[in-house]
Write an enzyme that holds these catalytic residues in place. Structure first.
Site, PDB file in Angstrom:
ATOM      1  CD  GLU A 160     -36.137  33.304  22.212  1.00 26.95           C
ATOM      2  OE1 GLU A 160     -34.830  33.383  22.323  1.00 26.95           O
ATOM      3  OE2 GLU A 160     -36.570  34.059  21.131  1.00 26.95           O
ATOM      4  CB  THR A 161     -35.054  29.525  28.616  1.00 22.24           C
ATOM      5  OG1 THR A 161     -36.007  30.360  29.233  1.00 22.24           O
ATOM      6  CG2 THR A 161     -34.019  30.036  27.805  1.00 22.24           C
TER       7      THR A 161
END
Length: 337
Positions: A160-161
């Site tokens: 997610e990053t």
């Protein structure tokens, strides 16, 4: 009081043996392939979400706890390994606060009872530096022995990053290339039936219909690669934590049947970016929803989930939820429905 405590501790192994099996259980077991039928997939938290007050009433639980299967879950995503800055993956008791991982024998016991178990890589706080191929290679070299030792059946990509697109759908960015490097590096060293799923947030997928670049649509070329080569079991796009874009720049609120169906249809019909179309058919979709209010923005009541599911008349592969532990904290109203 001391004698009572001593006796209680002596009884714990007996209780554990009765409920969840014995320490003599086998510590190796075969990789299970893609489940043939419908799936209810939930994240198993390796930390204690009750002790830290996030979801009181049901915290850490053994992965082989029969209550998980009794409430419908047949695919378990074990969340999450710790990833050090150099890419080293850790999977061990105490690697983070309150963390306890399942033993290889406990994994086999859960699998023998029907579970397919994936390791989920990433999450909101367990990212990896995708700008470095050296870090990617270190991750591969340290995660593969863990996957083998602990009898995992597949990996779930929940990055997610750090993943961004190049702005051109036909040209991979460094981070996209390194995520593919990780996936290919892992799959190459695992059995042919070893699984791959992905759980991107909507911005990383259907968000690309608005603009392709930065995080927007950055999963799309990766999804396409593994749909096309047959290695992706299914996609668990997260239908929560923010408004969601459809295929035509339209926007829908999370937690609605309309938003659920717009996203699902968009993936099935295909998203076309700069002349390239990415499709994920209904039978490769396992949409992700919060198990309970509080587990994520966009909670849908069991009645709304039922409406969304019934709309497809059995065409979807299944449903995913964050998380098993959250569901257990509120009497399993997601799994039981």
């Amino acid at each position: 009081m001391t004698r009572l405590l001593d006796a209680s501790f002596l009884l714990l192994p007996v209780i554990a043996s009765t409920l969840f099996g014995t320490a003599s259980a086998q510590s190796t077991c075969a990789t299970k392939g893609k489940p043939a039928g419908k799936v209810l997939q939930g994240y198993w938290e390796n930390w204690d979400g009750s002790a830290n007050g996030v979801h009181p009433g049901f915290g850490w639980t053994p992965i082989e706890n029969p209550v998980i299967a009794q409430n419908g879950y047949n695919v378990i995503n074990a969340a999450f390994p710790v990833i050090l800055s150099d890419g080293t993956a850790l999977w061990e008791d105490g690697m983070d606060a309150t963390v306890k991982v399942a033993t290889p024998a406990e994994m086999c016991q859960a699998k023998a009872a029907g579970a397919t178990i994936l390791m989920s890589i990433g999450g909101a706080t367990a990212g990896i530096d995708l700008s470095s191929s050296t870090v990617a290679d270190k991750f591969i070299s340290t995660i593969v022995p863990i996957l083998k030792q602990y009898n995992f059946d597949g990996i779930d990509i929940d990055i997610e990053t750090g993943l961004v697109g190049s702005g051109s759908i036909g040209t991979l960015s460094t981070s996209q290339a390194n995520l593919i490097r990780i996936i290919d590096g892992v799959l190459a060293q695992m059995p042919a039936n070893f699984g791959l799923t992905m759980a991107p947030e909507t911005a990383y997928v259907t968000g690309g219909s608005v603009v392709y670049g930065s995080i927007w649509g950055s999963y799309l070329p990766i999804i396409k690669k593994y749909v096309d080569n047959g290695r992706l079991w299914w996609l668990n796009m997260q239908y929560y934590n923010g408004d969601m874009y459809g295929c035509s720049g339209d926007s829908y609120a999370a937690g609605t049947v309309q938003g659920f169906t717009a996203q699902t249809d968009c993936l099935n019909n295909g998203i076309t970016i700069q002349g390239t179309t990415i499709k994920v058919p209904y039978n490769m979709q396992v949409p992700g929803l919060p198990a309970q209010s509080g587990a994520g923005g966009g909670y849908m009541t069991p009645a709304l989930v039922g409406q969304a599911w019934d709309h497809y008349n059995g065409a979807l592969k299944g449903l995913m939820t964050w998380s098993i532990n959250w569901d257990g904290s509120k009497n399993w109203t997601f799994g039981d429905n």
